[in-house]
Write an enzyme that holds these catalytic residues in place. Structure first.
Site, PDB file in Angstrom:
ATOM      1  N   ALA A 190       0.805  -1.227   0.000  1.00  0.00           N
ATOM      2  CA  ALA A 190       0.000   0.000   0.000  1.00  0.00           C
ATOM      3  C   ALA A 190       0.835   1.272   0.000  1.00  0.00           C
ATOM      4  O   ALA A 190       0.317   2.359  -0.243  1.00  0.00           O
ATOM      5  CB  ALA A 190      -0.930   0.001   1.217  1.00  0.00           C
ATOM      6  N   ARG A 237      10.984   7.377  -1.456  1.00  0.00           N
ATOM      7  CA  ARG A 237      12.405   7.473  -1.798  1.00  0.00           C
ATOM      8  C   ARG A 237      12.702   7.244  -3.280  1.00  0.00           C
ATOM      9  O   ARG A 237      13.786   7.529  -3.763  1.00  0.00           O
ATOM     10  CB  ARG A 237      13.204   6.473  -0.924  1.00  0.00           C
ATOM     11  CG  ARG A 237      13.296   6.898   0.527  1.00  0.00           C
ATOM     12  CD  ARG A 237      13.670   5.739   1.447  1.00  0.00           C
ATOM     13  NE  ARG A 237      12.526   4.856   1.713  1.00  0.00           N
ATOM     14  CZ  ARG A 237      12.557   3.821   2.560  1.00  0.00           C
ATOM     15  NH1 ARG A 237      13.681   3.533   3.203  1.00  0.00           N
ATOM     16  NH2 ARG A 237      11.485   3.079   2.756  1.00  0.00           N
ATOM     17  N   THR A 245       3.208  -0.632   8.549  1.00  0.00           N
ATOM     18  CA  THR A 245       3.138  -2.061   8.217  1.00  0.00           C
ATOM     19  C   THR A 245       2.309  -2.853   9.232  1.00  0.00           C
ATOM     20  O   THR A 245       1.645  -3.820   8.854  1.00  0.00           O
ATOM     21  CB  THR A 245       4.563  -2.653   8.106  1.00  0.00           C
ATOM     22  OG1 THR A 245       5.341  -2.214   9.232  1.00  0.00           O
ATOM     23  CG2 THR A 245       5.259  -2.197   6.849  1.00  0.00           C
ATOM     24  N   GLY A 279      15.857  -2.492   9.054  1.00  0.00           N
ATOM     25  CA  GLY A 279      15.677  -2.775  10.471  1.00  0.00           C
ATOM     26  C   GLY A 279      16.655  -3.878  10.879  1.00  0.00           C
ATOM     27  O   GLY A 279      16.915  -4.785  10.099  1.00  0.00           O
ATOM     28  N   TYR A 324       9.050  -0.425 -48.151  1.00  0.00           N
ATOM     29  CA  TYR A 324       7.984  -0.385 -47.153  1.00  0.00           C
ATOM     30  C   TYR A 324       6.857  -1.283 -47.640  1.00  0.00           C
ATOM     31  O   TYR A 324       6.272  -1.047 -48.715  1.00  0.00           O
ATOM     32  CB  TYR A 324       7.453   1.045 -46.932  1.00  0.00           C
ATOM     33  CG  TYR A 324       6.216   0.998 -46.046  1.00  0.00           C
ATOM     34  CD1 TYR A 324       6.322   0.580 -44.720  1.00  0.00           C
ATOM     35  CD2 TYR A 324       4.941   1.288 -46.547  1.00  0.00           C
ATOM     36  CE1 TYR A 324       5.196   0.463 -43.917  1.00  0.00           C
ATOM     37  CE2 TYR A 324       3.814   1.180 -45.751  1.00  0.00           C
ATOM     38  CZ  TYR A 324       3.955   0.761 -44.432  1.00  0.00           C
ATOM     39  OH  TYR A 324       2.847   0.637 -43.643  1.00  0.00           O
ATOM     40  N   SER A 344      12.785  -2.571 -59.272  1.00  0.00           N
ATOM     41  CA  SER A 344      13.177  -1.623 -58.234  1.00  0.00           C
ATOM     42  C   SER A 344      12.375  -0.335 -58.295  1.00  0.00           C
ATOM     43  O   SER A 344      11.959   0.104 -59.363  1.00  0.00           O
ATOM     44  CB  SER A 344      14.661  -1.282 -58.392  1.00  0.00           C
ATOM     45  OG  SER A 344      15.409  -2.432 -58.106  1.00  0.00           O
TER      46      SER A 344
HETATM   47  C1  UD1 Z   1      10.605  -2.363   6.277  1.00  0.00           C
HETATM   48  C2  UD1 Z   1      10.796  -2.823   7.722  1.00  0.00           C
HETATM   49  C3  UD1 Z   1      12.305  -2.983   7.996  1.00  0.00           C
HETATM   50  C4  UD1 Z   1      12.916  -3.938   6.994  1.00  0.00           C
HETATM   51  C5  UD1 Z   1      12.616  -3.505   5.566  1.00  0.00           C
HETATM   52  C6  UD1 Z   1      13.049  -4.566   4.590  1.00  0.00           C
HETATM   53  C7  UD1 Z   1       8.943  -1.815   9.006  1.00  0.00           C
HETATM   54  C8  UD1 Z   1       8.547  -0.744   9.937  1.00  0.00           C
HETATM   55  N1  UD1 Z   1      10.228  -1.830   8.611  1.00  0.00           N
HETATM   56  O1  UD1 Z   1      11.215  -1.076   6.146  1.00  0.00           O
HETATM   57  O2  UD1 Z   1      12.515  -3.483   9.311  1.00  0.00           O
HETATM   58  O3  UD1 Z   1      14.315  -4.030   7.203  1.00  0.00           O
HETATM   59  O4  UD1 Z   1      11.211  -3.304   5.385  1.00  0.00           O
HETATM   60  O5  UD1 Z   1      12.889  -4.141   3.280  1.00  0.00           O
HETATM   61  O6  UD1 Z   1       8.127  -2.658   8.667  1.00  0.00           O
HETATM   62  N2  UD1 Z   1       3.336  -0.715   3.428  1.00  0.00           N
HETATM   63  C9  UD1 Z   1       1.966  -0.840   3.497  1.00  0.00           C
HETATM   64  N3  UD1 Z   1       1.259  -0.008   4.306  1.00  0.00           N
HETATM   65  C10 UD1 Z   1       1.861   0.931   5.082  1.00  0.00           C
HETATM   66  C11 UD1 Z   1       3.264   1.051   5.012  1.00  0.00           C
HETATM   67  C12 UD1 Z   1       3.989   0.198   4.180  1.00  0.00           C
HETATM   68  O7  UD1 Z   1       1.373  -1.674   2.812  1.00  0.00           O
HETATM   69  O8  UD1 Z   1       1.149   1.635   5.786  1.00  0.00           O
HETATM   70  C13 UD1 Z   1       4.093  -1.619   2.538  1.00  0.00           C
HETATM   71  C14 UD1 Z   1       4.934  -0.896   1.513  1.00  0.00           C
HETATM   72  O9  UD1 Z   1       4.197  -0.713   0.319  1.00  0.00           O
HETATM   73  C15 UD1 Z   1       6.116  -1.837   1.294  1.00  0.00           C
HETATM   74  C16 UD1 Z   1       6.217  -2.587   2.613  1.00  0.00           C
HETATM   75  O10 UD1 Z   1       5.018  -2.347   3.306  1.00  0.00           O
HETATM   76  O11 UD1 Z   1       5.867  -2.760   0.251  1.00  0.00           O
HETATM   77  C17 UD1 Z   1       7.392  -2.116   3.450  1.00  0.00           C
HETATM   78  O12 UD1 Z   1       7.326  -0.709   3.577  1.00  0.00           O
HETATM   79  P1  UD1 Z   1       8.596   0.199   3.354  1.00  0.00           P
HETATM   80  O13 UD1 Z   1       8.187   1.603   3.504  1.00  0.00           O
HETATM   81  O14 UD1 Z   1       9.331  -0.196   2.148  1.00  0.00           O
HETATM   82  O15 UD1 Z   1       9.431  -0.199   4.674  1.00  0.00           O
HETATM   83  P2  UD1 Z   1      10.998  -0.134   4.845  1.00  0.00           P
HETATM   84  O16 UD1 Z   1      11.396   1.215   5.248  1.00  0.00           O
HETATM   85  O17 UD1 Z   1      11.681  -0.717   3.675  1.00  0.00           O
HETATM   86 MG    MG Z   2      11.118  -1.240   1.772  1.00  0.00          MG
END
Ligand code: UD1
Ligand code: MG
Length: 481
Positions: free
Chosen positions: A13, A18, A82, A142, A369, A408
């Protein structure tokens, strides 16, 4: 073995700030597919009860990618982290006992790795099992804080690391197994204690561990499998790895690839034994090569079906076309959608085709062509032949029979038919049908004016000498200085 007590949750979601992109992160392509599609395809072989995708940012487009793969899309609005995403999935999870959770942005994960993770989780009777990796550069991820050799105490996000924790190089891949009866109460205790005010799924780990639950970590055998795509540089690296995997698959199946790192092949492409792919080639979409084909350097094939022993020479661009056995194309040919070259047909340099069927053994060797046309067998189309298929409003068909010879620089104004065995004189503009075995000449008759050029030259010289006699031309010394 099916896993009917398990459901998959793909977190997809987020926006992907970035990447600095108008396109949601999980829709960015790498290795020839959107990131999230790779993740879904890796989960399918586990034969779980269901696969759920949490969608939010560009939810419609993300749903359109996953739903055809039998995935249930669940909306998360707003995206509060997440952990919140998991809470949103609760209803759709129904009576599943275990959830395999994956981020939508880590597309290199393999089914075997997920199966092993699930086996560890079941075998250890764990509340949570985290897929981790040991990285030389763990920055951004993380980190896994272990409380004993086998048990995890917490996951600490990169932004919240203490100086000491920053030394840890075991990272959280964001791929986990959770026993759901244990996850829900733990998640309820998680507070949005971070600068984004989000509920982090990672914080549920510390809650579980401090409550005495078993949290295991399994280190991925190949750390590249857990690469997340947060930046464009990550995307490029993931794409590179996918392309390498695909080339290795084809080489193992008997395909020669020269300078393999320069060759780009999409996931669904197939190639028969003893094909040769020269440097800098792109084989895209659903392209299929038969056996013993050669694709020359710099050529790009998108959705092209190629028969055995066909040769595509250097620098051709071919899309949505069929090249039957032993056809030869190029160099420098452009075959647009709807081109079908039948067995043994030849298309040479600087030829463009579109919606054209070229019969067996027919040759179009240079600078033509051919559009909206059907050509019979064993005909020869001279250099520079053009089918005029368009009057500015409509497109019209050109039909050329068998054993036809087009001289041709002929212009064939469609709709027009050239009968079997007919000849068209070079330089003709053909506006009417040509009967079988006839010769058509459609050009002004040549007139030779005897002595005209010589006379013209004499006249010009007379003018020149008349002019120069009036001018003062400084004389150069004949002797050298
Ligand atoms: C996350 C982990 C981190 C891990 C890393 C690995 C958390 C807080 N951190 O960080 O520990 O090392 O992934 O790649 O989980 N998403 C949702 N809804 C939300 C927020 C995010 O569905 O409200 C989805 C994003 O679309 C993405 C995934 O969750 O696909 C991870 O989110 P992202 O923002 O990439 O987390 P990272 O900072 O990479
Ligand atoms: Mg990520």
């Amino acid at each position: 073995m099916p896993n009917k007590d398990v459901a998959v949750v793909i977190l997809a979601a987020g926006k992907g700030t970035r990447l600095k992109s108008a396109l949601a992160k999980v829709l960015h392509p790498a290795g020839g597919r959107p990131l999230v599609e790779h993740v879904v395809r890796s989960c399918v072989p586990l034969k779980t009860k269901k696969i759920i995708a949490i969608v939010g940012h560009q939810a419609e487009q993300v749903s359109a990618v996953v739903e055809p793969l039998d995935v249930e899309a669940v909306a998360q609005q707003p995206q509060n982290g997440t952990g919140h995403a998991m809470q949103v999935a609760k209803r759709a999870l129904g009576n599943a006992k275990i959830a395999i959770v994956l981020p939508g942005d880590a597309p290199l994960i393999r089914p075997e790795t997920l199966k092993a993770l699930l086996a560890t989780h079941r075998g250890g009777n764990a509340a949570a099992t985290i897929l981790t990796a040991v990285l030389a550069d763990p920055s951004g991820y993380g980190r896994v804080v272990r409380k004993s050799e086998n048990l995890v105490g917490a996951i600490v996000e990169d932004s919240q690391l203490s100086a000491e924790q920053r030394e840890l190089n075991e990272i959280n891949s964001s791929i986990y197994c959770f026993t759901l009866a244990k996850l829900w109460p733990a998640l309820a205790k998680v507070k949005p204690n971070n600068k984004h005010r989000e509920i982090y799924l990672t914080d549920a780990i510390a809650v579980l561990a401090s409550g005495g639950e078993t949290v295991l970590a399994q280190i991925a055998a190949d750390s590249r499998e857990v690469l997340g795509c947060n930046t464009r540089a990550d995307l490029a690296e993931v794409d590179r790895i996918f392309r390498e995997r695909k080339r290795e698959e084809l080489m193992a199946a008997g395909v020669t690839i020269q300078l393999p790192e320069t060759v780009l092949i999409d996931p669904e492409v197939t190639a028969g034994e003893d094909c040769t792919i020269e440097p800098g080639v792109q084989l895209l979409g659903k392209t299929k090569l038969g056996a013993r084909c050669t694709v020359g350097t710099g050529s790009v094939l998108l959705d092209v079906i190629v028969g055995d022993r066909a040769v595509v020479k250097a620098h051709c661009v071919i899309e949505d076309s069929r090249l039957d056995a032993e056809t030869i194309v190029g160099p420098f040919a452009r075959l647009r959608p709807g081109t079908h070259l039948k067995a043994g047909a030849r298309v040479g340099n600087f030829v463009e085709m579109k919606k054209a069927v070229i019969g067996e053994g027919t040759k179009v060797p240079h600078l033509s062509y051919i559009g909206d046309a059907k050509l019979g067998t064993k005909s020869n189309i001279g250099a520079g032949t053009i089918t005029c298929n368009y009057d500015g409003v409509n497109k019209y068909q050109t039909t050329i029979g068998n054993r036809v010879f087009i001289g041709s620089d002929a212009v064939l104004v469609a709709p027009v038919r050239i009968g079997d065995g007919a000849y068209v004189a070079a330089g003709s503009a053909i506006t009417e049908n040509v009967p079988a075995d006839a010769l058509a000449i459609g050009r002004g008759r040549q007139l030779n004016k005897k002595g005209w050029a010589a006379k013209r030259r004499r006249e010009l010289m007379g003018v020149e000498s008349g002019k120069s006699s009036h001018k003062k031309v400084p004389k150069r010394s004949k002797r050298g200085r």
